[in-house]
Design an enzyme around this catalytic site. Structure first.
Site, short mmCIF file in Angstrom:
data_model
loop_
_atom_site.label_atom_id
_atom_site.label_comp_id
_atom_site.label_asym_id
_atom_site.label_seq_id
_atom_site.Cartn_x
_atom_site.Cartn_y
_atom_site.Cartn_z
N CYS A 1 0.85 -1.18 0.00
CA CYS A 1 0.00 0.00 0.00
C CYS A 1 0.89 1.24 0.00
O CYS A 1 2.11 1.14 -0.01
CB CYS A 1 -0.90 0.01 1.23
SG CYS A 1 -2.01 -1.41 1.37
N GLU B 1 2.17 -5.57 6.82
CA GLU B 1 1.54 -6.80 7.26
C GLU B 1 2.00 -7.11 8.67
O GLU B 1 3.20 -7.03 8.96
CB GLU B 1 1.92 -7.98 6.36
CG GLU B 1 1.50 -7.86 4.91
CD GLU B 1 2.02 -9.04 4.09
OE1 GLU B 1 1.44 -10.14 4.20
OE2 GLU B 1 3.00 -8.86 3.36
#
Length: 332
Positions: A2, A80
């Site tokens: 992202c 993550e």
């Protein structure tokens, strides 16, 4: 992958009327986050996000907001968390409740509960920013090994940050100026950089294992190191070391297989990709699923390939050996 960006200023007028600039910054992150775009603009803060949706596609939208014990927290996050279940369990025990199952939501609640201490508790790769609305404080953090990038620049009235250097340069307050030190980075070190250097004048990089706190009222930025690599005596014998390495590598790979979208592995025939593919393949097979692997070839590679010390042989024979070993569906 992202992308995150934003600006926090002492005076709300620094933020208001900058929507076009924020859209330009967000556009530089489009390839990092093609699935969803979000923006939070309020008072003295603007937070920008471009999302690649992997886990909890519906409930993981960003910027994500949480009201907790008299404070409002707004998060943009790239990364993550591999210990999401453990953190979620600890937070549930402390009274937190969750709308979905994304690691984004867990990270936001973790910061609301533990503040900057949450960084040391996170097993993962990340760069994130949390704006505390009432306190007027921005928190920035980067993972221990610096897998996820995070750059920033200070102006007289604000702090501007982003996942990429070009994201900062899309803001009119960050002119694309390069001095002798920046030229040396490009000409002498490129494509590498000195850690912490943003090449352009005024652009800095948050270092791996660091977090930063920016106080909007005083326009003061403080940097803190929450983790650094240390060496210790290694007392284990070879057999114990081999068991521990196998345990750590297997755990690391299996934790990264969690996804709400299809998972595949790149297979080059080298040691790293072969090891990752083998562990992922065994994990999938145990669940009655089939892993998909991908390899890239080049037209006329046999004709033009020249052996070097770095690559003494072509990849294809090793890829085929792994194909014969795995239960995966391979794509050339």
């Amino acid at each position: 992958m992202c992308g995150i960006a934003g600006q926090v200023g002492r005076d709300p007028r620094t933020i208001q009327g900058r929507y076009a600039a924020y859209c330009a910054m967000q556009q530089t992150l489009a390839r990092r986050g093609p699935d969803q775009r979000g923006m939070f603009i309020s008072g003295r803060a603007a937070l920008i996000h471009a999302r690649l949706a992997v886990v909890d596609l519906e409930n993981g939208l960003q910027p994500m907001q949480l009201d907790w014990q008299g404070e409002t927290y707004v998060l943009v996050y790239n990364g993550e968390l591999y210990n999401t279940p453990e953190l979620r369990a600890a937070l549930l025990h402390r009274g937190h409740r969750f709308a979905g199952h994304s690691d984004t939501e867990v990270l936001l609640h973790a910061f609301a509960e533990w503040g900057e201490s949450c960084t040391a508790m996170c097993n993962g790769i990340f760069a994130f920013a949390v704006w505390q609305v009432n306190a007027g404080r921005l928190f920035l953090a980067r993972d221990r090994c610096g897998v996820k990038p995070l750059f920033y620049t200070l102006t007289e009235q604000s702090l501007i940050f982003g996942s990429e250097i070009k994201t900062l340069l899309a803001h009119p307050a960050v002119p694309p100026r390069v001095d002798a030190a920046g030229l040396a980075e490009v000409l002498l070190l490129g494509p590498g950089r000195t850690p912490g250097c943003g090449v352009f004048c005024g652009v800095e990089e948050l270092l791996p294992g660091q977090y930063a706190i920016y106080e909007a009222d005083t326009a003061r930025l403080t940097l803190h190191t929450y983790w650094r690599l240390e060496d210790h005596e290694h007392p284990d014998d070879f057999a114990a070391t081999a068991r521990k390495v196998r345990e750590l590598v297997t755990d690391a790979i299996e934790r990264q297989l969690v996804s709400d979208v299809p998972v595949a592995a790149f297979l080059s025939g080298g040691l790293d990709s072969s090891l990752i593919s083998a562990i992922a393949d065994a994990n999938f097979a145990a669940q009655g699923k089939q892993l998909q692997t991908f390899s890239v070839g080049y037209r006329d590679n046999k004709k033009y390939f020249h052996a070097t010390k770095f690559q003494p042989g072509a990849d294809a024979p090793y890829i085929r050996k792994m194909n014969d070993f795995l239960h995966a569906r391979h794509h050339w």
